[in-house]
Design a protein around this motif. Structure first.
Motif, PDB file in Angstrom:
ATOM      1  N   SER A  26       0.914  -1.278  -0.078  1.00 51.71           N
ATOM      2  CA  SER A  26       0.094  -0.137  -0.097  1.00 51.71           C
ATOM      3  C   SER A  26       0.804   1.193   0.047  1.00 51.71           C
ATOM      4  CB  SER A  26      -1.005  -0.237   1.139  1.00 51.71           C
ATOM      5  OG  SER A  26      -1.455   1.195   1.522  1.00 51.71           O
ATOM      6  N   ALA A  27       0.568   2.271  -0.881  1.00 53.69           N
ATOM      7  CA  ALA A  27       1.074   3.501  -0.747  1.00 53.69           C
ATOM      8  C   ALA A  27       1.043   4.222   0.516  1.00 53.69           C
ATOM      9  CB  ALA A  27       0.605   4.273  -1.854  1.00 53.69           C
ATOM     10  N   ASN A  28      -0.070   4.179   1.171  1.00 58.56           N
ATOM     11  CA  ASN A  28      -0.622   4.846   2.302  1.00 58.56           C
ATOM     12  C   ASN A  28       0.403   4.303   3.343  1.00 58.56           C
ATOM     13  OD1 ASN A  28      -2.682   6.585   1.310  1.00 58.56           O
ATOM     14  ND2 ASN A  28      -4.320   4.788   1.831  1.00 58.56           N
ATOM     15  N   THR A  29       0.578   2.739   3.400  1.00 60.87           N
ATOM     16  CA  THR A  29       1.530   2.325   4.459  1.00 60.87           C
ATOM     17  C   THR A  29       3.140   2.774   4.222  1.00 60.87           C
ATOM     18  OG1 THR A  29       0.355   0.249   4.382  1.00 60.87           O
ATOM     19  CG2 THR A  29       2.688   0.114   5.201  1.00 60.87           C
ATOM     20  N   LEU A  30       3.318   3.110   2.942  1.00 63.55           N
ATOM     21  CA  LEU A  30       4.952   3.773   2.600  1.00 63.55           C
ATOM     22  C   LEU A  30       4.832   5.303   3.195  1.00 63.55           C
ATOM     23  CD1 LEU A  30       7.634   3.371   1.627  1.00 63.55           C
ATOM     24  CD2 LEU A  30       6.645   4.090  -0.730  1.00 63.55           C
ATOM     25  N   LYS A  31       3.755   5.890   2.875  1.00 66.29           N
ATOM     26  CA  LYS A  31       3.334   7.249   3.333  1.00 66.29           C
ATOM     27  C   LYS A  31       3.662   7.468   4.758  1.00 66.29           C
ATOM     28  CE  LYS A  31       0.581  11.468   2.892  1.00 66.29           C
ATOM     29  NZ  LYS A  31      -0.745  11.862   2.470  1.00 66.29           N
ATOM     30  N   THR A  32       3.028   6.631   5.516  1.00 69.22           N
ATOM     31  CA  THR A  32       3.085   6.693   6.918  1.00 69.22           C
ATOM     32  C   THR A  32       4.299   6.348   7.624  1.00 69.22           C
ATOM     33  OG1 THR A  32       0.755   5.923   6.905  1.00 69.22           O
ATOM     34  CG2 THR A  32       1.853   5.652   8.984  1.00 69.22           C
ATOM     35  N   LEU A  33       5.107   5.333   7.002  1.00 71.36           N
ATOM     36  CA  LEU A  33       6.329   5.060   7.309  1.00 71.36           C
ATOM     37  C   LEU A  33       7.413   6.382   7.204  1.00 71.36           C
ATOM     38  CD1 LEU A  33       6.977   1.493   6.020  1.00 71.36           C
ATOM     39  CD2 LEU A  33       6.849   2.229   8.485  1.00 71.36           C
ATOM     40  N   LEU A  34       7.187   6.795   6.310  1.00 70.59           N
ATOM     41  CA  LEU A  34       8.052   8.027   5.946  1.00 70.59           C
ATOM     42  C   LEU A  34       7.717   9.390   6.616  1.00 70.59           C
ATOM     43  CD1 LEU A  34       8.521   7.374   1.831  1.00 70.59           C
ATOM     44  CD2 LEU A  34      10.238   6.833   3.838  1.00 70.59           C
ATOM     45  N   THR A  35       6.718   9.779   6.854  1.00 71.58           N
ATOM     46  CA  THR A  35       6.117  11.083   7.335  1.00 71.58           C
ATOM     47  C   THR A  35       5.917  10.840   8.731  1.00 71.58           C
ATOM     48  OG1 THR A  35       3.966  10.407   6.399  1.00 71.58           O
ATOM     49  CG2 THR A  35       5.662  11.384   4.928  1.00 71.58           C
ATOM     50  N   SER A  36       5.484   9.689   9.506  1.00 73.29           N
ATOM     51  CA  SER A  36       4.961   9.610  10.554  1.00 73.29           C
ATOM     52  C   SER A  36       6.013   8.955  11.631  1.00 73.29           C
ATOM     53  CB  SER A  36       3.504   8.912  10.726  1.00 73.29           C
ATOM     54  OG  SER A  36       2.893   9.711   9.933  1.00 73.29           O
ATOM     55  N   ASP A  37       5.726   9.305  12.946  1.00 77.50           N
ATOM     56  CA  ASP A  37       6.552   8.673  13.852  1.00 77.50           C
ATOM     57  C   ASP A  37       5.904   7.214  14.395  1.00 77.50           C
ATOM     58  OD1 ASP A  37       8.049   7.660  16.124  1.00 77.50           O
ATOM     59  OD2 ASP A  37       7.611   9.643  17.511  1.00 77.50           O
TER      60      ASP A  37
END
Length: 360
Positions: free
Chosen positions: A308-319
């Motif tokens: 999922s692109a959302n998973t990747l986004k969360t990993l890169l932008t969230s703690d």
């Protein structure tokens, strides 16, 4: 088209099977049999007349006399009850020949008191003589035990087999007493024949042998076939075994694969070109010669495949350490690759599950 390919093509056109050559067993004079100089069992030899061999054993002829009679310099003289190593003293070839001579004498002594269980295999030549296909050491031992003028039982093919090197490899691969270098050399020769066989098949619209079929025709398992392929991938491995390397095939294979993996990782390579292989060959050579100690492969951090692109986004932008997923981030040993990998796998799995539920 080579003569070998023409013969193979002719056999294929006549629907002759790969190993269908007919044969019989009969007694043949040893003096009418010659060894195959391309066989892994061969060493440069000259056969001594029985009378000369007798005179040498009785000290009526010297080594120098026989060398002059048979032009024996840089060769091994073989006759009844005598084998004389005339290769350069102390050279690698001389030492290697001595090892073979010891095994021939031992087998010859056994033949003198008992029957040869598995007879050598030969095929006819155009000049009325026969050439050894398999069983070179046994043939030499027969000459040593009984003399060149004696006769012995042989398995005789009606004609030269279609794939002689494949047949030789089939025997060499199963014999524990054959040096590793001999086995690797025999494998390369057999594969060259199979390449010619495949080229001939393509020319008449047939497919190449599959890897499984190739291994089957060589008489080895798929695992053994892979071992041979890896070990013959780099010239330095054959050179090392030829120079007396005593490591097992399994250990050397691990060295080769380890160096390859390290090189691929270091240079971010998935496909190796000629330059890469030359460099890898040098590194393997240094390791096998003891000039370089193997470096312990660094353990890598691994992430579960992310869909999922959302998973990747969360990993890169969230703690992600703030997520309530049962991970004690404060007590994780960040030097423990397994612990970190397990934690990240848990994070990715949680985020992937959440992304899937949100999408539905």
């Amino acid at each position: 088209m080579s003569q070998e390919e023409q013969l193979i093509l002719s056999s294929l056109n006549s629907q002759e099977k790969l190993h269908s050559q007919s044969f019989n067993y009969q007694s043949v004079f040893l003096s009418s049999v010659i060894p195959d100089p391309t066989n892994a069992r061969f060493f440069p030899c000259v056969f001594i007349d029985d009378e000369h061999a007798k005179q040498f054993v009785n000290r009526k002829l010297s080594k120098k006399d026989l060398m002059n009679i048979y032009y024996g310099e840089d060769r091994v003289l073989i006759g009844k009850s005598c084998i004389i190593n005339c290769l350069k003293y102390g050279s690698h070839e001389w030492k290697k020949a001595n090892q073979t001579i010891e095994s021939i004498i031992e087998l010859g002594n056994n033949i003198s008191v008992s029957e040869l269980i598995q007879v050598p295999t030969i095929y006819p030549l155009e000049d009325g003589k026969y050439q050894v296909l398999t069983g070179h050491r046994r043939f030499f031992a027969l000459v040593y035990a009984n003399g060149l003028g004696s006769s012995s039982q042989f398995k005789i093919y009606d004609n030269k087999p279609l794939l002689t090197k494949v047949k030789q490899f089939q025997e060499n691969a199963s014999r524990e007493d054959l040096p590793q270098y001999g086995k690797l050399q025999a494998f390369l020769s057999a594969m060259m024949e199979i390449d010619s066989f495949n080229n001939a098949r393509l020319k008449i619209g047939m497919k190449k042998l599959t890897v499984k079929e190739t291994a089957s025709n060589l008489g080895i398992s798929m695992g053994a076939f892979d071992n041979y392929n890896v070990l013959t991938r780099y010239p330095c491995v054959l050179e090392a075994f030829q120079s007396g390397l005593s490591l097992s095939f399994v250990k050397v294979k691990k060295v080769v694969l380890s160096v390859e993996a390290e090189y691929r990782s270091k240079h971010d390579k998935s496909v190796l070109n000629i330059t890469d292989k030359k460099q890898i060959n040098q590194e393997i050579k240094q390791l096998l010669s003891g000039k370089k100690t193997p470096t312990k492969a660094k353990k890598a951090f691994k992430f579960k495949a992310i869909q999922s692109a959302n998973t990747l986004k969360t990993l890169l932008t969230s703690d992600v350490t703030t997520l309530d997923i049962g991970i004690d981030w404060d007590n994780i040993d960040w030097q423990d690759h397994d612990a970190v990998n397990n934690a990240m796998a848990t994070v990715v799995e949680y985020l992937e599950t959440r992304a899937t539920s949100q999408a539905t």
